[in-house]
Design a protein around this motif. Structure first.
Motif, mmCIF file in Angstrom:
data_model
loop_
_atom_site.group_PDB
_atom_site.id
_atom_site.type_symbol
_atom_site.label_atom_id
_atom_site.label_comp_id
_atom_site.label_asym_id
_atom_site.label_seq_id
_atom_site.Cartn_x
_atom_site.Cartn_y
_atom_site.Cartn_z
ATOM 1 N N LYS A 161 -0.020 4.797 -1.644
ATOM 2 C CA LYS A 161 -1.126 5.578 -1.090
ATOM 3 C C LYS A 161 -0.662 6.522 0.015
ATOM 4 C CE LYS A 161 -4.775 2.385 -2.395
ATOM 5 N NZ LYS A 161 -6.012 1.693 -2.019
ATOM 6 N N SER A 206 -1.248 12.643 6.741
ATOM 7 C CA SER A 206 -2.668 12.302 6.589
ATOM 8 C C SER A 206 -2.974 10.961 7.241
ATOM 9 C CB SER A 206 -3.055 12.257 5.107
ATOM 10 O OG SER A 206 -2.454 11.161 4.455
ATOM 11 N N PHE A 207 -2.026 10.022 7.148
ATOM 12 C CA PHE A 207 -2.222 8.705 7.754
ATOM 13 C C PHE A 207 -2.250 8.806 9.271
ATOM 14 C CE2 PHE A 207 -0.470 4.647 9.371
ATOM 15 C CZ PHE A 207 -1.440 3.783 8.880
ATOM 16 N N THR A 223 0.800 -1.230 0.000
ATOM 17 C CA THR A 223 0.000 0.000 0.000
ATOM 18 C C THR A 223 0.836 1.284 0.000
ATOM 19 O OG1 THR A 223 -0.094 -0.136 2.417
ATOM 20 C CG2 THR A 223 -1.910 -1.130 1.194
ATOM 21 N N LYS A 268 -5.354 10.440 10.375
ATOM 22 C CA LYS A 268 -6.536 9.723 9.892
ATOM 23 C C LYS A 268 -7.405 10.616 9.007
ATOM 24 C CE LYS A 268 -6.571 6.529 13.771
ATOM 25 N NZ LYS A 268 -7.335 5.937 14.900
ATOM 26 N N GLU A 269 -6.734 11.348 8.131
ATOM 27 C CA GLU A 269 -7.422 12.252 7.191
ATOM 28 C C GLU A 269 -7.243 11.727 5.777
ATOM 29 O OE1 GLU A 269 -6.501 16.329 9.783
ATOM 30 O OE2 GLU A 269 -5.433 15.935 7.905
ATOM 31 N N LYS A 270 -8.287 11.828 4.976
ATOM 32 C CA LYS A 270 -8.190 11.407 3.581
ATOM 33 C C LYS A 270 -7.401 12.452 2.815
ATOM 34 C CE LYS A 270 -10.939 10.237 -0.503
ATOM 35 N NZ LYS A 270 -10.026 9.147 -0.874
ATOM 36 N N ILE A 271 -6.493 11.991 1.982
ATOM 37 C CA ILE A 271 -5.680 12.911 1.195
ATOM 38 C C ILE A 271 -6.088 12.836 -0.265
ATOM 39 C CG2 ILE A 271 -3.821 11.228 0.835
ATOM 40 C CD1 ILE A 271 -1.850 13.609 1.054
ATOM 41 N N ASN A 272 -6.171 13.964 -0.914
ATOM 42 C CA ASN A 272 -6.475 14.020 -2.347
ATOM 43 C C ASN A 272 -5.178 14.249 -3.112
ATOM 44 O OD1 ASN A 272 -9.341 13.777 -2.105
ATOM 45 N ND2 ASN A 272 -9.410 15.911 -1.408
ATOM 46 N N TRP A 273 -4.729 13.203 -3.771
ATOM 47 C CA TRP A 273 -3.489 13.316 -4.530
ATOM 48 C C TRP A 273 -3.708 14.055 -5.849
ATOM 49 C CZ3 TRP A 273 0.706 12.713 -1.908
ATOM 50 C CH2 TRP A 273 0.787 11.781 -0.873
#
Length: 259
Positions: free
Chosen positions: A138, A250-251, A135, A254-259
């Motif tokens: 990501k 972000s990990f 992973t 615990k935040e979603k990251i927009n690549w």
């Protein structure tokens, strides 16, 4: 060092090496990596050992790097990241080149570095419920070191699929991809793995097992150490990238990251 992080026992010429950090999902950190390397070398030198089973206590085989370790990586210098990457390389290479057969008994998810750990073993037994995945992309990272081994176990097409997407896949898919050898129900996996190891102990010459393993490694991976040295450099340099820092932040948060 806390010896209990990795447990070691021998019975019937089979060494069982167990990751013992279940409260952290057997996540890898420098201490665990060093202990595991040392236990593999201990089994290699143990005259009472012919085959090694690598397993993990708890519900997860290994979830990869732990949070505290990831936080530390953000602060490391290039030299520190090179040394850290070298330690992971040494663990994987130790298992791959060990003169004794190493069998992974995977009874839970094997993710990122944990998936890499299973990949470098000679044979892999898994329960159907286990998920596998590299992973790293990501998180803005690269699966540099394990890629050197993965490319010899499966096709370039499949390697690109699993490494570039970073998606998890089932044990059944891992079997289809040629990354593992057997999918066994949870209630039977311990006995099946042990029976397989006992069969090697009772019906194969130690020297023949060693030489056959060396033969396969040397003929399929003649430039392995050179590739690994390059992977260590890539591993360390990527850790200095902004994408890596964003991904780890972000990990951890615990935040979603927009690549």
């Amino acid at each position: 060092m806390t010896e209990s992080l990795v447990l070691y026992s021998v019975e019937d010429r089979i060494a069982t090496i167990a990751l013992n950090r279940p409260e952290k999902r057997n996540a890898l950190n420098p201490e665990l990596i060093k202990l595991l390397t040392n236990k593999m070398l201990e089994a290699s030198d143990d005259e009472n050992v012919k085959v090694i089973i690598l397993k993990a206590n708890g519900s997860t085989f290994s979830a990869g790097a732990d949070l505290a370790y990831l936080q530390q990586l953000q602060q490391n210098s290039l030299e520190e990241n090179l040394a850290d990457s070298e330690n992971l390389k040494n663990l994987f290479l130790t298992i791959y080149k060990l003169p004794k057969v190493v069998i992974a008994q995977v009874e839970g998810h094997a993710i990122a570095g944990g998936c890499g750990l299973a990949t470098v073993c000679d044979l892999v037994f898994s329960v159907p419920e286990a998920n596998f995945g590299y992973t790293e992309v990501k998180l803005g990272f690269v699966p540099a070191i394990v890629s050197c081994f993965l490319m010899r176990k499966t096709s370039e097409t499949i390697a690109k699929q699993v490494l570039l997407t970073g998606d998890l896949f089932t044990a059944a898919k891992a079997l289809e991809y040629g990354l593992i050898n057997f999918v066994i129900n949870k209630e039977d996996i311990s006995q099946n793995t042990r029976d397989f190891a006992l069969n090697l102990c009772n019906n194969a010459s130690s020297n023949s097992l060693m030489v056959t393993k060396q033969l396969i490694g040397q003929t399929t991976n003649p430039h392995l150490e050179r590739s690994l040295d390059m992977a260590v450099q890539i591993n360390a340099k990527v850790r200095e990238s902004e994408d890596f820092k964003r991904g780890i932040a972000s990990f951890i948060n615990k935040e979603k990251i927009n690549w």
